[in-house]
Motif scaffolding. Structure first.
Motif, PDB file in Angstrom:
ATOM      1  N   GLN A 217      40.010  29.797  20.671  1.00 49.33           N
ATOM      2  CA  GLN A 217      40.427  29.863  19.270  1.00 49.33           C
ATOM      3  C   GLN A 217      39.777  28.768  18.423  1.00 49.33           C
ATOM      4  O   GLN A 217      39.298  29.019  17.317  1.00 49.33           O
ATOM      5  CB  GLN A 217      41.944  29.731  19.183  1.00 49.33           C
ATOM      6  CG  GLN A 217      42.706  30.875  19.817  1.00 49.33           C
ATOM      7  CD  GLN A 217      44.207  30.669  19.677  1.00 49.33           C
ATOM      8  OE1 GLN A 217      44.785  30.907  18.625  1.00 49.33           O
ATOM      9  NE2 GLN A 217      44.833  30.212  20.758  1.00 49.33           N
TER      10      GLN A 217
ATOM     11  N   LEU B 173      41.530  36.600  20.051  1.00 49.22           N
ATOM     12  CA  LEU B 173      41.577  35.162  19.764  1.00 49.22           C
ATOM     13  C   LEU B 173      40.257  34.629  19.217  1.00 49.22           C
ATOM     14  O   LEU B 173      40.193  33.469  18.814  1.00 49.22           O
ATOM     15  CB  LEU B 173      41.957  34.385  21.028  1.00 49.22           C
ATOM     16  CG  LEU B 173      43.352  34.643  21.587  1.00 49.22           C
ATOM     17  CD1 LEU B 173      43.593  33.790  22.828  1.00 49.22           C
ATOM     18  CD2 LEU B 173      44.435  34.372  20.546  1.00 49.22           C
TER      19      LEU B 173
ATOM     20  N   LEU C 202      45.975  29.170  14.563  1.00 49.06           N
ATOM     21  CA  LEU C 202      46.011  28.871  15.990  1.00 49.06           C
ATOM     22  C   LEU C 202      47.301  29.414  16.575  1.00 49.06           C
ATOM     23  O   LEU C 202      48.393  29.126  16.069  1.00 49.06           O
ATOM     24  CB  LEU C 202      45.933  27.357  16.216  1.00 49.06           C
ATOM     25  CG  LEU C 202      45.895  26.867  17.670  1.00 49.06           C
ATOM     26  CD1 LEU C 202      44.587  27.282  18.334  1.00 49.06           C
ATOM     27  CD2 LEU C 202      46.060  25.349  17.738  1.00 49.06           C
TER      28      LEU C 202
END
Length: 325
Positions: free
Chosen positions: A151, A176, A269
């Motif tokens: 990420q 991600l 995130l």
């Protein structure tokens, strides 16, 4: 005064058991945290038996400040914070004020507890080289550090390649930010500029051959437990130097924890909690980590001592870990 904690016991099935230990005695630059959630890292469980018997184990925690630091630094009483420090797997911990960060409104404390060791490791390893527009390979990408690294590298503008050990571990990595998801190193047909390696062993030696001139390997884990054997002269490379670096810097992580919490608050995130339950089930969580049945982090809810909460098991609620158990 005493409290409950998860302590090292080499004779226990996972080298951990509950014990009663003294309340923490903070130094002037430390606050006391009432721990609400802890996070287990696979390495901590793997090597628990190597620590002295009776040691309060663990490094990741989130909770409420119940005693501010005597030197006046850090958050005040009542603040919600995430912490990275020794002795985290207990009802209370003393931790340096430089190793905590306040949790923003809207961020769950359980999510905050999943960040410290794995998140700070991924963030600091990625900062070692410019990554905008570069090809970044993350091995062991389905694990705690790996999923954060994917990420964060994507947020930094990298072309991210996520490597996992089996098809079952590929789930969710493209979402991600991974541009390419591979099993082992199969299908990587162009050199990479930075490798965050959490696997070690033969795969580390093979990954080295994929590194572009001037590139770097950050060796931040050794999940394979196997030696890495490099062929004669394979470390030699003409042109800009290629490097392998070890990485384990956890000094004063508070500001970096704040960065990670900011990313979570902004939606950039995901904490990636793959297992969650009461800390009464620590053995179950530890075995799931050791057997690689957890995608991301394992978070345990610490049983509170407040009278109004007695009899309520935080692990009774459904959680992202249900599918991983």
């Amino acid at each position: 005064m005493t409290m409950r904690a998860l302590i090292v016991d080499p004779d226990a099935p996972t080298a951990l058991r509950f014990g009663t230990v003294p309340e923490p005695d903070p130094a002037p630059g430390q606050l006391v945290l009432e721990v609400r959630h802890i996070s287990l890292n696979r390495g901590e469980v793997t090597f628990a038996a190597q620590r002295p018997a009776g040691t309060v184990h663990g490094y990741d925690a989130a909770g409420i400040v119940v005693r501010a630091a005597a030197d006046g630094t850090g958050p005040s009483v009542g603040a919600r914070v995430a912490a990275l420090g020794t002795g985290a797997w207990a009802q209370r911990m003393a931790v340096d004020t430089t190793a905590v960060a306040e949790v923003p409104d809207g961020v769950d404390l359980a999510d905050a507890a999943a960040l410290p060791v794995a998140g700070v490791t991924a963030l600091r390893a990625l900062r070692t080289r410019p990554i905008l527009g570069r090809r970044v390979l993350v091995t062991g990408a389905a694990g705690g550090v790996g999923r954060y690294a994917v990420q964060l590298a994507a947020l930094g503008g990298a072309h991210v390649i996520a490597s996992v050990g089996s098809a079952a571990r590929t789930a969710g990595l493209a979402d991600l930010g991974a541009r390419q998801v591979v099993i082992g190193l199969d299908g990587i047909d162009r050199p990479v500029d930075l490798i965050l390696d959490t696997v070690g062993g033969p795969q580390l030696a093979a990954a080295w051959r994929l590194l572009a001139p001037g590139g770097d390997v950050q060796s931040i884990g050794w999940a394979s437990g196997e030696p890495a054997v490099f062929e004669p002269y394979s470390l030699y490379s003409p042109g800009p130097a290629k490097t392998i670096s070890t990485f384990g810097d956890a000094d004063e992580p508070g500001p970096d924890l704040a960065v990670l919490l900011g990313f979570v608050a902004d939606g950039g995130l995901s904490p990636e909690i793959g297992w969650r339950g009461s800390w009464e089930r620590f053995d179950e969580a530890a075995r799931a980590l050791l057997e690689r049945r957890v995608a991301g982090k394992a978070v345990l809810d610490v049983t509170p001592e407040f009278p109004e909460m007695r009899g309520v098991d935080p692990g009774d609620a459904s959680s992202p870990g249900d599918a991983a158990r």
